[in-house]
Enzyme design. Structure first.
Site, PDB file in Angstrom:
ATOM      1  N   ASP A   1       9.053 -32.035 -69.950  1.00 31.71           N
ATOM      2  CA  ASP A   1      10.146 -31.906 -69.299  1.00 31.71           C
ATOM      3  C   ASP A   1      10.646 -30.393 -69.112  1.00 31.71           C
ATOM      4  O   ASP A   1      11.685 -30.356 -69.903  1.00 31.71           O
ATOM      5  CB  ASP A   1      11.310 -32.865 -69.757  1.00 31.71           C
ATOM      6  CG  ASP A   1      12.642 -32.832 -68.790  1.00 31.71           C
ATOM      7  OD1 ASP A   1      12.411 -32.315 -67.727  1.00 31.71           O
ATOM      8  OD2 ASP A   1      13.353 -33.537 -69.306  1.00 31.71           O
TER       9      ASP A   1
ATOM     10  N   GLU B   1      13.523 -43.169 -64.633  1.00 30.93           N
ATOM     11  CA  GLU B   1      14.881 -43.123 -65.745  1.00 30.93           C
ATOM     12  C   GLU B   1      15.977 -43.963 -64.781  1.00 30.93           C
ATOM     13  O   GLU B   1      16.864 -43.511 -64.653  1.00 30.93           O
ATOM     14  CB  GLU B   1      15.474 -41.786 -65.616  1.00 30.93           C
ATOM     15  CG  GLU B   1      14.278 -40.720 -66.577  1.00 30.93           C
ATOM     16  CD  GLU B   1      14.662 -39.143 -66.457  1.00 30.93           C
ATOM     17  OE1 GLU B   1      14.444 -38.709 -67.551  1.00 30.93           O
ATOM     18  OE2 GLU B   1      15.377 -38.691 -65.719  1.00 30.93           O
TER      19      GLU B   1
ATOM     20  N   GLU C   1      17.759 -25.391 -68.063  1.00 29.29           N
ATOM     21  CA  GLU C   1      18.236 -26.680 -68.640  1.00 29.29           C
ATOM     22  C   GLU C   1      17.612 -26.672 -70.243  1.00 29.29           C
ATOM     23  O   GLU C   1      18.523 -26.783 -71.079  1.00 29.29           O
ATOM     24  CB  GLU C   1      17.695 -28.016 -68.257  1.00 29.29           C
ATOM     25  CG  GLU C   1      17.949 -28.968 -68.814  1.00 29.29           C
ATOM     26  CD  GLU C   1      17.216 -30.381 -68.443  1.00 29.29           C
ATOM     27  OE1 GLU C   1      17.551 -31.439 -68.899  1.00 29.29           O
ATOM     28  OE2 GLU C   1      16.748 -30.201 -67.355  1.00 29.29           O
TER      29      GLU C   1
END
Length: 646
Positions: free
Chosen positions: A343, A264, A371
């Site tokens: 993820d 990323e 998250e």
């Protein structure tokens, strides 16, 4: 507001504090134990006694080792805890606190306790300087950072010390104090600002918590002025050796580095034509003389994927990148692997990398910060999820929890008065620590511990109510969000709330491929990406066919028609409708149960949770309506029960 005691309120120490206790041994952690006992005795009328005075509880350090185990013996009316290491004695004391009066009852008892996993760690994604997009804490849902404020370390570290105490009480022994995405300011913690890290380490040390630091792979360029960060360049190796030696001068018990590289946008060894083993071993060599460890994250994938390309599969990436390197990593390098291949979704299979690299040390990483599981605005106790991961047997024989050299969680703590934003989210942090200590533990038993510690002497109605709202909350959240393991369907960027196509045409590789005929990602070997073959038998065979794939993972592994019949007997489309209605109903019922506990819970705590439940129910309804409407319009298949779908 005073520091919230979480699972260590004063009343939890009543059984210890009301008795005569002898503490034998010397050293910093023994001093911590003695201080804990003395404070409890002062409150509840007991005494810290001298040798020969007679004691109800004896806490004895018998050596000077790093062993974290302890023994509890009950004989002749005395409970004795012995340990050969300071951490072991500290953990033994907190074990007695958990047992309460039970620690001082019964006949002869001899128990030995030892952690199954040596490193039990929290990663804080905290920024020293607030990031313009991610803020003070990346994916943080509990206020600002415990450690950093206004671009520097906090001057008052009382809360950090209290945090270390909470961590020791559930068995966590390491903390990384800054974000794995290392920005310019944070990079300087390694060199010019190591003194600030040393101050934090000093606050955590009395409770046996070692401090780790996230570093940028490009540090020799960013901080050292070198023209390269090539891991095979002698100048680079010398720079890391020197920088690391200075870290240990400031923090003698420093734990090591955490690195996110070639992921990323973060720099890494690929820029120099080197492997991840080359990169990890560079840092491992610098740390080895000091006893440190490098945690090298395996979260490496193509985040510029073409959504039209169905052959590139983000789920395959970690296994493809790292299994060819098995056996090439240094002995003090640990490959840190997310528990699933994507993820931290509410449901995904266990990563095939776990168990696939027998000659490499692995740490399994989970996400306590919610998250993708409600961002601490929703109740979602993750103990059952983590337990499933740790009990999963990649080869059909050895559970994942026993294959790991470390267990790591992304912390859900901030400077919020209740630590975790949502007071009930404290249960996730406690549960992680206890499952890291013993991956075979029953998570519901652990939850019972948390309830008993957090609410000492709680009446049966409160205990039952807390179990009612927490026990099934993970599956409730799963019901009203993305179905059958397909994942995501969240608002892009901040990841809160539904957006079924939010990531469908983006470069992130997070697709559900829903069309008029069906939904799901084909990851079979026969017709798809071949991801299923990354598993050893029997799992590769189980996942290969929609006939044998578990229902809860069906859409992760297969693209199927809406009329496909699940093992439950329902069609996929009816399952989607039913679970989304059920999930909302369960959230509404949990809200009702919590409201009925108002007379048994401290008012500020009850009010905070009640406010969060209003948001959870609102958001659950939004998920239900958007997901059900999307699939009704896409499939043209009505709800067989005739319910209104907006």
């Amino acid at each position: 507001m005073d520091i919230d005691p979480a699972w260590l309120p004063p009343a939890a120490f009543r059984a210890v504090g009301g008795r005569r206790t002898l503490v034998r041994g010397a050293g910093p952690l023994v001093d911590t134990v003695r201080g804990e006992v003395a404070a409890a005795c002062e409150r509840f009328g007991g005494r810290v006694v001298r040798e020969g005075a007679g004691a109800d509880l004896v806490l004895e350090l018998t050596g000077d080792t790093d062993d974290e185990g302890f023994t509890r013996v009950r004989a002749d009316g005395t409970t004795t805890v012995t340990a050969s290491g300071g951490r072991g004695l500290l953990y033994g004391l907190f074990h007695v606190v958990r047992l309460g009066e039970g620690a001082f009852r019964g006949g002869r008892i001899h128990e030995e306790h030892r952690p199954a996993v040596a490193l039990r760690m929290l990663d804080h994604w905290d920024n020293v300087a607030a990031h313009p997009v991610m803020g003070q804490v990346e994916r943080g849902y509990a206020g600002g950072s415990l450690f950093w404020s206004d671009g520097r370390a906090r001057g008052d570290l009382e809360r950090v010390r209290a945090y270390g105490r909470l961590l020791a009480a559930c068995g966590i022994n390491a903390v990384a104090v800054n974000n794995v995405n290392v920005h310019e300011t944070e990079a300087q913690l390694l060199t010019d600002r190591i003194g600030e890290v040393a101050d934090i380490a000093g606050a955590l040390r009395p409770y046996g918590v070692r401090t780790h630091l996230s570093v940028t792979f490009a540090a020799p360029v960013v901080l050292g002025g070198l023209p390269t960060a090539d891991p095979l360049d002698e100048r680079v190796r010398a720079w890391w050796a020197g920088a690391t030696a200075r870290v240990y001068e400031a923090i003698p018990d420093f734990g090591g580095y955490v690195v996110k590289a070639d992921s990323e946008g973060q720099p890494g060894p690929f820029a120099y034509g080197r492997t991840h083993a080359d990169g990890a071993n560079l840092l491992a060599a610098a740390l080895a003389p000091h006893g440190g460890t490098v945690h090298w994250r395996a979260f490496v994938y193509d985040h510029h994927q073409d959504w039209r390309d169905r052959t590139t599969d983000r789920a395959r990436a970690a296994h493809d990148h790292f299994t060819p390197l098995d056996g090439e990593f240094a002995a003090n390098a640990v490959l840190q692997v997310k528990h699933g291949p994507m993820d931290f979704q509410v449901r995904e299979p266990v990563s095939p990398l776990i168990g696939a690299m027998p000659r490499t040390r692995l740490a399994v990483e989970v996400q306590a910060t919610q998250e993708y599981t409600g961002q601490q605005r929703h109740v979602c106790w993750l103990g059952p999820m983590w337990s499933e991961v740790l009990r999963f047997r990649p080869d059909g024989e050895v559970p994942a929890g026993w294959l790991a050299d470390g267990l790591v969680a992304v912390s859900n703590v901030g400077d919020d008065p209740f630590w975790t934003g949502h007071p009930l989210a404290q249960a996730n942090l406690y549960t992680f620590g206890r499952l890291a200590w013993d991956p075979a533990a029953d998570p519901h038993t652990v939850l019972g511990e948390w309830i008993a510690l957090t609410h000492p002497g709680a009446p049966a109605r409160l205990v039952a109510g807390l179990h009612a709202v927490l026990d099934g909350s993970w599956r409730t959240y799963e019901k009203y969000t993305a179905p059958l393991g397909v994942g995501f369907m969240v608002q892009p960027g901040h990841h809160y709330g539904p957006s079924v196509d939010g990531y469908e045409y983006t470069p992130w590789g997070t697709y559900h491929f829903a069309d008029r005929d069906g939904v799901g990602v084909d990851r079979s070997a026969a017709t798809g990406t071949g991801y299923a073959t990354q598993y050893a038998k029997p799992w590769s065979q189980v996942y290969e066919s929609p006939d044998t794939c578990p229902d809860e993972l069906l859409l992760f592994f297969h693209h199927v028609p809406y009329g496909h019949v699940l093992h439950s007997g329902k069609t996929v489309i009816q399952h989607i409708y039913d679970t989304h209605f059920e999930g909302v109903a369960e959230a509404e019922e949990a809200r009702r149960v919590w409201a009925g506990l108002a007379d048994l819970v401290e008012p500020a705590r009850h009010a905070r949770v009640a406010e969060r439940y209003e948001e959870q129910v609102r958001c659950a309804r939004e998920w239900r309506d958007q997901v059900n409407s999307y699939f009704l319009r896409g499939s043209g298949v009505p709800d067989e029960r005739g319910r209104t779908i907006h």
